[in-house]
Design a protein around this motif. Structure first.
Motif, mmCIF file in Angstrom:
data_model
loop_
_atom_site.group_PDB
_atom_site.id
_atom_site.type_symbol
_atom_site.label_atom_id
_atom_site.label_comp_id
_atom_site.label_asym_id
_atom_site.label_seq_id
_atom_site.Cartn_x
_atom_site.Cartn_y
_atom_site.Cartn_z
ATOM 1 N N UNK A 16 0.815 -1.209 0.000
ATOM 2 C CA UNK A 16 0.000 0.000 0.000
ATOM 3 C C UNK A 16 0.849 1.260 0.000
ATOM 4 N N UNK A 17 2.084 1.132 0.477
ATOM 5 C CA UNK A 17 2.976 2.298 0.539
ATOM 6 C C UNK A 17 3.216 2.874 -0.849
ATOM 7 N N UNK A 18 3.366 1.976 -1.832
ATOM 8 C CA UNK A 18 3.646 2.455 -3.196
ATOM 9 C C UNK A 18 2.514 2.051 -4.150
ATOM 10 N N UNK A 19 1.318 1.932 -3.618
ATOM 11 C CA UNK A 19 0.215 1.373 -4.394
ATOM 12 C C UNK A 19 -0.453 2.399 -5.293
ATOM 13 N N UNK A 20 -0.808 1.934 -6.454
ATOM 14 C CA UNK A 20 -1.869 2.601 -7.175
ATOM 15 C C UNK A 20 -3.029 1.631 -7.006
ATOM 16 N N UNK A 21 -4.152 2.105 -6.604
ATOM 17 C CA UNK A 21 -5.191 1.285 -5.987
ATOM 18 C C UNK A 21 -5.601 0.066 -6.796
ATOM 19 N N UNK A 22 -5.680 0.185 -8.112
ATOM 20 C CA UNK A 22 -6.235 -0.949 -8.855
ATOM 21 C C UNK A 22 -5.168 -1.843 -9.471
ATOM 22 N N UNK A 23 -3.897 -1.655 -9.125
ATOM 23 C CA UNK A 23 -2.850 -2.509 -9.652
ATOM 24 C C UNK A 23 -2.946 -3.919 -9.047
ATOM 25 N N UNK A 24 -2.384 -4.873 -9.748
ATOM 26 C CA UNK A 24 -2.297 -6.249 -9.264
ATOM 27 C C UNK A 24 -0.897 -6.434 -8.699
ATOM 28 N N UNK A 25 -0.819 -6.947 -7.475
ATOM 29 C CA UNK A 25 0.458 -7.054 -6.785
ATOM 30 C C UNK A 25 0.852 -8.507 -6.591
ATOM 31 N N UNK A 26 2.147 -8.771 -6.769
ATOM 32 C CA UNK A 26 2.697 -10.095 -6.535
ATOM 33 C C UNK A 26 3.887 -9.987 -5.574
ATOM 34 N N UNK A 27 4.057 -11.024 -4.797
ATOM 35 C CA UNK A 27 5.264 -11.175 -4.007
ATOM 36 C C UNK A 27 5.759 -12.597 -4.219
ATOM 37 N N UNK A 148 2.531 -5.137 -10.423
ATOM 38 C CA UNK A 148 3.705 -4.824 -9.615
ATOM 39 C C UNK A 148 4.145 -6.105 -8.925
ATOM 40 N N UNK A 149 5.459 -6.322 -8.868
ATOM 41 C CA UNK A 149 5.969 -7.553 -8.276
ATOM 42 C C UNK A 149 7.206 -7.253 -7.451
ATOM 43 N N UNK A 150 7.297 -7.917 -6.319
ATOM 44 C CA UNK A 150 8.473 -7.808 -5.461
ATOM 45 C C UNK A 150 9.041 -9.204 -5.250
ATOM 46 N N UNK A 151 10.356 -9.323 -5.489
ATOM 47 C CA UNK A 151 11.042 -10.599 -5.312
ATOM 48 C C UNK A 151 11.797 -10.553 -3.985
ATOM 49 N N UNK A 152 11.593 -11.555 -3.156
ATOM 50 C CA UNK A 152 12.236 -11.616 -1.845
ATOM 51 C C UNK A 152 13.156 -12.832 -1.821
ATOM 52 N N UNK A 153 14.432 -12.604 -1.579
ATOM 53 C CA UNK A 153 15.403 -13.685 -1.598
ATOM 54 C C UNK A 153 16.487 -13.398 -0.566
ATOM 55 N N UNK A 160 20.826 -10.922 -7.770
ATOM 56 C CA UNK A 160 20.400 -9.637 -8.311
ATOM 57 C C UNK A 160 19.299 -9.925 -9.333
ATOM 58 N N UNK A 161 18.444 -8.948 -9.555
ATOM 59 C CA UNK A 161 17.336 -9.098 -10.500
ATOM 60 C C UNK A 161 17.734 -8.514 -11.852
ATOM 61 N N UNK A 162 17.462 -9.258 -12.912
ATOM 62 C CA UNK A 162 17.636 -8.763 -14.277
ATOM 63 C C UNK A 162 16.329 -8.975 -15.021
ATOM 64 N N UNK A 171 12.584 -2.198 -4.223
ATOM 65 C CA UNK A 171 12.742 -3.492 -4.879
ATOM 66 C C UNK A 171 11.521 -3.978 -5.619
ATOM 67 N N UNK A 172 10.649 -3.064 -6.016
ATOM 68 C CA UNK A 172 9.425 -3.420 -6.742
ATOM 69 C C UNK A 172 9.640 -3.181 -8.233
ATOM 70 N N UNK A 173 9.084 -4.082 -9.057
ATOM 71 C CA UNK A 173 9.158 -3.969 -10.509
ATOM 72 C C UNK A 173 7.740 -3.926 -11.054
ATOM 73 N N UNK A 174 7.561 -3.183 -12.152
ATOM 74 C CA UNK A 174 6.192 -2.974 -12.628
ATOM 75 C C UNK A 174 6.074 -3.135 -14.133
ATOM 76 N N UNK A 175 4.835 -3.386 -14.538
ATOM 77 C CA UNK A 175 4.465 -3.453 -15.951
ATOM 78 C C UNK A 175 3.120 -2.771 -16.112
ATOM 79 N N UNK A 176 2.858 -2.138 -17.246
ATOM 80 C CA UNK A 176 1.608 -1.381 -17.396
ATOM 81 C C UNK A 176 0.361 -2.230 -17.562
#
Length: 609
Positions: A16-27, A148-153, A160-162, A171-176
């Motif tokens: 929610x800290x970096x949310x745009x309300x209707x985005x789909x979030x993954x962890x 939006x997706x966050x990878x936890x490792x 590192x993420x590529x 550490x969040x990555x996004x797609x439109x």
């Protein structure tokens, strides 16, 4: 249950800290990566009233057949905003329904992945290798919502993420949207990387990254990047400019290990390249072919796209009439440009063209089916899942090779008849359809060729006969312009059409025979066990070769064979070996004229100005 509720609550708060309300979030977590599992959570907000349907993909960008990604999902659960578990039904193997829910729903599941290629996912203690359709469940009908997706490792792994996804804060990555997200493979590893800048035609600088997860020193990766720079430069020369990469970056995601499946898979701003060698060092030149092919796709198929691939359907595979150009022309250029870049000799190039021509002139698939039909068969042929035998060897010729033969012929004809080249055609297609990203039809391709040559009759004839039809160009005449002779490789030698014979325990078992060959005409087919030829036993390849080498085309031989335990006899009339070869005219004792030399150099030498 308390731990699950707490985990989900923290997940919701952090997003929610970096949310745009209707985005789909993954962890995505990897607590059991050593056993090839990932733990994934998807958070949906502003969920509409009514049953919520979610699913795994059954197809993937860059692949043309259906794949069952849902088989690797288990432990799937759903929770409302307070952590209460929700009921889930499963109407299909890859689809789930949540009948009752609130405005927020969290989905958790375990994903198994242990197949390192461009299509699937793989997790272990060394890396997380993710093709997105094989990894992420998604809600049906929410295609336009951002992801939006966050990878936890574990940081001690130095992972590192590529990825071509846009990196945001924390550490969040996004797609439109869904299409972009699913087209964005991701590699997380302690990889080595080398980057270099390339200036575009508009003066803007873009960066290309070589991401190597391999057992190599950084110096090896650096040297390999130097080789790739030459390939990239030759490809840019074909098109006249680089594509405009999103966020100004392009990524080669390179995994190297003998145990991997191997693959090359293009995406909009990246490509996955998986190669089965111990490392890069010592194999550099041999590995370049996949890089050359896949990078050419940054133009051809990622932006210059057949309309039949638009929009990409994740529930079943798109059937396309344009793969002969999308993949076939890419196959042609992938090899040609290694020659122009100095990594292959003219002789190497001729041998590649030789394989292409042999396939298209001798395979029954190409004799009876068109490049368009070969493209449409991809929904069954492109690593599709099937266990029954098919007649593919008689009805299908790879659209990679078939399309490359069309590209070769068109390139040579444009050079000989119009003082143009296939490079000019590709630039024209790029200007009309690729750069503005207007998907093309077969009629569009013909129209651009007509405009380029200023000869609509030529374009119409070419597409009618060689794209929609099964006619073949006169490669002998065309290659002679460049001082190459196309001739029989084994004139006067007898040919059976047996193909590969499996010798085991003294038994000679045939594989599928090709239509039109002596073996096929004699009624021989797969699983026939040859007992004797003209009374001579056939126990190994040497004995078979000895018998056939004593014969000549036109001879009739009697074959005794067994099928399902029943012994039979048949008469086989030997033909002349149809295999062709391309030889430089100098090696035949002929004269390489200055016109031939110029033609050859303009075709095969560097085009960098």
């Amino acid at each position: 249950m308390k731990k699950i509720i707490l985990s989900l609550s923290l997940f919701i708060i952090s997003l929610a800290v970096f949310a745009q309300q209707n985005a789909i979030y993954y962890e995505v977590n990897f607590p059991n990566a050593i056993h090839h599992e990932a733990e994934i959570t998807m958070l949906l907000r502003d969920v509409p009233v009514g049953p919520l349907k979610i699913r795994m993909s059954r197809s993937s960008p860059g692949r043309y057949a259906t794949h069952e990604f849902g088989k690797n999902v288990y432990n799937l659960k759903a929770f409302d905003g307070s952590g209460k578990e929700l009921k889930i039904t499963q109407p299909a193997g890859d689809e789930y329904t949540i009948p009752n829910h609130g405005v927020s729903v969290s989905i958790t599941y375990t994903l198994f992945g242990n197949w390192i290629d461009g299509t699937y996912a793989g997790f272990d203690e060394t890396h997380a290798h993710m093709n997105m359709p094989a990894t992420f469940i998604y809600p049906i009908g929410w295609d336009n919502r951002a992801r939006k997706v966050k990878f936890i490792y574990d940081e001690k792994l130095n992972w590192k993420v590529a990825t071509q996804l846009k990196q945001e804060e924390n550490g969040v990555y996004s797609a439109p949207n869904l299409q972009y997200f699913m087209d964005s493979p991701t590699e997380i590893a302690a990889y080595k990387s080398v980057s270099w800048d390339v200036k575009s035609a508009d003066g803007k600088t873009q960066t290309i990254h070589l991401i190597s997860h391999s057992n190599d020193e950084l110096s090896t990766v650096d040297n390999y990047a130097t080789m790739l720079k030459k390939v990239v430069a030759e490809q840019e020369a074909v098109w006249g400019e680089l594509p405009k990469f999103d966020h100004g970056n392009y990524y080669f995601l390179h995994d190297v290990l003998p145990q991997y499946a191997g693959d090359g898979m293009e995406h909009r701003n990246s490509t996955v390249i998986v190669q089965r060698t111990p490392k890069i060092a010592g194999y550099e030149s041999g590995l370049l072919g996949t890089f050359s092919h896949e990078f050419f796709h940054a133009w051809n198929v990622e932006r210059l796209r057949p309309k039949t691939l638009e929009p990409f359907n994740f529930e079943h595979s798109n059937i396309s009439d344009g793969l002969w150009l999308a993949e076939g022309f890419t196959q042609y250029y992938g090899n040609l440009l290694l020659t122009r870049a100095g990594f292959r000799t003219h002789e190497n190039a001729a041998q590649t063209f030789n394989g292409i021509i042999n396939t298209v002139l001798t395979s029954p698939g190409a004799q009876n089916f068109s490049p368009v039909q070969a493209s449409q068969y991809a929904v069954f042929a492109d690593a599709g899942v099937a266990i029954d035998q098919t007649n593919k060897s008689n009805i299908f010729t790879s659209y990679y090779i078939y399309g490359a033969s069309v590209a070769l012929a068109l390139d040579l004809r444009l050079r000989a008849e119009f003082k143009l080249s296939l490079d000019d055609y590709m630039k024209a297609l790029w200007k009309a359809h690729g750069k503005p990203e207007i998907a093309y039809t077969m009629q569009d391709l013909e129209k651009v060729l007509a405009q380029l040559t200023k000869n609509p009759a030529f374009a119409a004839d070419f597409f009618k006969n060689y794209v929609h039809g099964t006619a073949k160009n006169d490669y002998t005449k065309l290659l002679l312009n460049a001082g190459y002779v196309l001739r029989k490789a084994n004139p006067g030698k007898a040919f059976t059409g047996f193909g590969r014979v499996n010798f085991e325990d003294g038994k000679a078992t045939l594989g599928a025979t090709l239509k039109g060959t002596p073996a096929y005409n004699a009624g021989l087919d797969i699983d026939n066990i040859m007992v004797s030829i003209d009374g001579n036993e056939v126990k190994d390849q040497a004995s078979l070769n000895k018998i056939i080498e004593s014969k000549k085309p036109g001879d009739v031989i009697e074959i005794t064979y067994s099928y399902h335990g029943q012994e039979k006899k048949t008469q086989l009339t030997l033909a002349e070996n149809p295999t062709l070869e391309i030889v430089s005219i100098e090696k035949t004792g002929g004269i390489l004229t200055s016109a031939m030399q110029t033609f050859r150099d303009n075709w095969l030498n560097s085009q960098i100005k």
